[in-house]
Design an enzyme around this catalytic site. Sequence first.
Site, PDB file in Angstrom:
ATOM      1  N   SER A  14      46.308  59.299  40.423  1.00  0.00           N
ATOM      2  CA  SER A  14      45.325  58.467  41.025  1.00  0.00           C
ATOM      3  C   SER A  14      44.120  59.114  40.804  1.00  0.00           C
ATOM      4  O   SER A  14      43.852  60.328  40.964  1.00  0.00           O
ATOM      5  CB  SER A  14      45.621  58.563  42.605  1.00  0.00           C
ATOM      6  OG  SER A  14      44.233  58.137  43.279  1.00  0.00           O
ATOM      7  N   ILE A  15      43.233  58.303  40.678  1.00  0.00           N
ATOM      8  CA  ILE A  15      41.646  58.787  40.489  1.00  0.00           C
ATOM      9  C   ILE A  15      40.737  58.325  41.584  1.00  0.00           C
ATOM     10  O   ILE A  15      39.538  58.779  41.552  1.00  0.00           O
ATOM     11  CB  ILE A  15      41.254  58.318  38.940  1.00  0.00           C
ATOM     12  CG1 ILE A  15      40.918  56.672  38.995  1.00  0.00           C
ATOM     13  CG2 ILE A  15      41.995  58.768  37.808  1.00  0.00           C
ATOM     14  CD1 ILE A  15      40.160  56.076  38.070  1.00  0.00           C
ATOM     15  N   THR A  61      48.330  51.888  48.388  1.00  0.00           N
ATOM     16  CA  THR A  61      48.840  51.263  46.926  1.00  0.00           C
ATOM     17  C   THR A  61      50.285  51.027  47.068  1.00  0.00           C
ATOM     18  O   THR A  61      51.109  51.358  47.938  1.00  0.00           O
ATOM     19  CB  THR A  61      48.222  52.077  45.885  1.00  0.00           C
ATOM     20  OG1 THR A  61      48.237  51.513  44.578  1.00  0.00           O
ATOM     21  CG2 THR A  61      48.615  53.538  45.814  1.00  0.00           C
ATOM     22  N   LYS A  65      51.754  47.880  49.734  1.00  0.00           N
ATOM     23  CA  LYS A  65      50.538  46.985  50.214  1.00  0.00           C
ATOM     24  C   LYS A  65      50.986  45.598  51.065  1.00  0.00           C
ATOM     25  O   LYS A  65      50.085  45.136  51.760  1.00  0.00           O
ATOM     26  CB  LYS A  65      49.593  46.440  48.977  1.00  0.00           C
ATOM     27  CG  LYS A  65      48.998  47.330  48.202  1.00  0.00           C
ATOM     28  CD  LYS A  65      48.325  46.586  46.893  1.00  0.00           C
ATOM     29  CE  LYS A  65      47.510  47.770  46.052  1.00  0.00           C
ATOM     30  NZ  LYS A  65      46.577  47.255  45.115  1.00  0.00           N
ATOM     31  N   ASP A 101      41.060  44.486  46.764  1.00  0.00           N
ATOM     32  CA  ASP A 101      41.436  44.013  45.388  1.00  0.00           C
ATOM     33  C   ASP A 101      40.491  42.904  44.704  1.00  0.00           C
ATOM     34  O   ASP A 101      40.133  42.684  43.581  1.00  0.00           O
ATOM     35  CB  ASP A 101      42.812  44.375  45.067  1.00  0.00           C
ATOM     36  CG  ASP A 101      43.397  45.712  45.344  1.00  0.00           C
ATOM     37  OD1 ASP A 101      42.681  46.537  44.806  1.00  0.00           O
ATOM     38  OD2 ASP A 101      44.555  45.601  45.558  1.00  0.00           O
ATOM     39  N   ALA A 127      52.177  37.600  37.797  1.00  0.00           N
ATOM     40  CA  ALA A 127      52.397  36.647  39.274  1.00  0.00           C
ATOM     41  C   ALA A 127      52.822  38.047  40.463  1.00  0.00           C
ATOM     42  O   ALA A 127      53.252  37.584  41.197  1.00  0.00           O
ATOM     43  CB  ALA A 127      53.184  35.533  39.371  1.00  0.00           C
ATOM     44  N   GLY A 128      52.361  39.380  39.955  1.00  0.00           N
ATOM     45  CA  GLY A 128      52.651  40.229  40.940  1.00  0.00           C
ATOM     46  C   GLY A 128      51.486  40.499  42.044  1.00  0.00           C
ATOM     47  O   GLY A 128      50.726  39.551  42.055  1.00  0.00           O
ATOM     48  N   GLY A 129      51.531  41.679  42.705  1.00  0.00           N
ATOM     49  CA  GLY A 129      50.374  41.868  43.715  1.00  0.00           C
ATOM     50  C   GLY A 129      48.902  41.551  43.016  1.00  0.00           C
ATOM     51  O   GLY A 129      48.090  40.873  43.802  1.00  0.00           O
ATOM     52  N   GLY A 240      39.319  46.598  32.990  1.00  0.00           N
ATOM     53  CA  GLY A 240      39.827  46.785  34.465  1.00  0.00           C
ATOM     54  C   GLY A 240      39.001  47.914  35.501  1.00  0.00           C
ATOM     55  O   GLY A 240      39.233  48.090  36.768  1.00  0.00           O
ATOM     56  N   GLN A 247      36.562  47.753  44.101  1.00  0.00           N
ATOM     57  CA  GLN A 247      37.499  47.876  45.265  1.00  0.00           C
ATOM     58  C   GLN A 247      37.418  49.275  46.188  1.00  0.00           C
ATOM     59  O   GLN A 247      37.298  49.248  47.073  1.00  0.00           O
ATOM     60  CB  GLN A 247      38.979  47.684  45.007  1.00  0.00           C
ATOM     61  CG  GLN A 247      39.724  48.507  44.168  1.00  0.00           C
ATOM     62  CD  GLN A 247      40.276  49.800  44.770  1.00  0.00           C
ATOM     63  OE1 GLN A 247      40.322  49.758  46.042  1.00  0.00           O
ATOM     64  NE2 GLN A 247      40.207  51.172  44.003  1.00  0.00           N
TER      65      GLN A 247
END
Length: 288
Positions: A14-15, A61, A65, A101, A127-129, A240, A247
């Site tokens: 994670s950043i 995350t 979620k 998000d 078609a995911g989260g 991205g 976000q």
Amino acid sequence: MKKCYLIGHPLGHSISPAMHNAAYKELGLDFEYLLKDTAPGELKAQIEKFKAENVAGFNVTIPYKEKIMPLLDEITPLAEKIGAVNTVKNENGKLIGYNTDGPGFLESLKDDAGFNPAGKKVVILGAGGAGRAIAVTLAEDNASSIIIYDPEEKKQDDLVEYLFDLFEIEIKKSADLQREINEADLLVNASPIGMHPNVRLSPIDFRLSPNLTIYDIIYNPPETELIKQAKRAGAKAVSGLGMLVRQGALAFEIFTGKPAPYQTMLSGAKIALHLKQDGHHKDPKPNN
Ligand code: NAP
């Protein structure tokens, strides 16, 4: 000192701490952002600990979620529509769930790509989260048509059906991807294809139109194969990182009540990402 966390599993790459802690420092806030890697089965107990500790808030995350939603006291209408929460504010023991998000993507799309989705035709890969958050936000922002493609047909059909019931705009599953992308104004890659370490892969194997805007929500690597293809075709392409930082900036504002220093957060995220790339990490799925 006020504490904020990111909860998920795994969280190794994670950043978010770098991004948030840089912002606290910039504004001189007595806040700290930490990771809380939480094993499946421990989510409920961890939320109780957060309450007992009186944390300012936390981000959520993969894989929590959706699972977090029944554990909260209140959920914003947008997060409810998206069906996922990635930001939780603790208001004196009352936990309020938000989704930043979708709005983070939309802000980045408008600011970084200069693209306003109102009246525009969109194709979304995945078609995911993330695909769902982006589709709901684009539909809310008056896109005229949304086509969803996912090789996992059930996921694709479920999302199309869900959106079809919620919105009155044209919502379809993909029938002829190449033609649909050629006729679209915006292509969003919300699939993991092209993400580190599979950096040579692209979800597209045909030439893109120069009139298309491409938003690849992958931020590692900063320039995916898809973005290279888009540039070769003379199309506008955005990665991205802007979505990730926006976000985070929206979550920062929810936690602290202060305007986020966006440029500081962007620099913090870039430095952390660079350090991780130098570390030659092997994990294929970096979370927020
Ligand atoms: P997810 O829930 O796993 O969904 C991804 C979906 O894409 C899956 O249904 C997957 O199908 C599908 N897929 C695989 N290959 C595809 C292809 N060629 N074309 C279209 N769809 C395809 O993941 P997610 O949480 O939505 O995240 C997706 C990506 O977005 C990840 O790379 C993640 O790191 C990135 N992300 C970025 C941000 C940001 O802030 N920039 C935020 C969230 C996520 P299968 O299950 O069959 O593989």
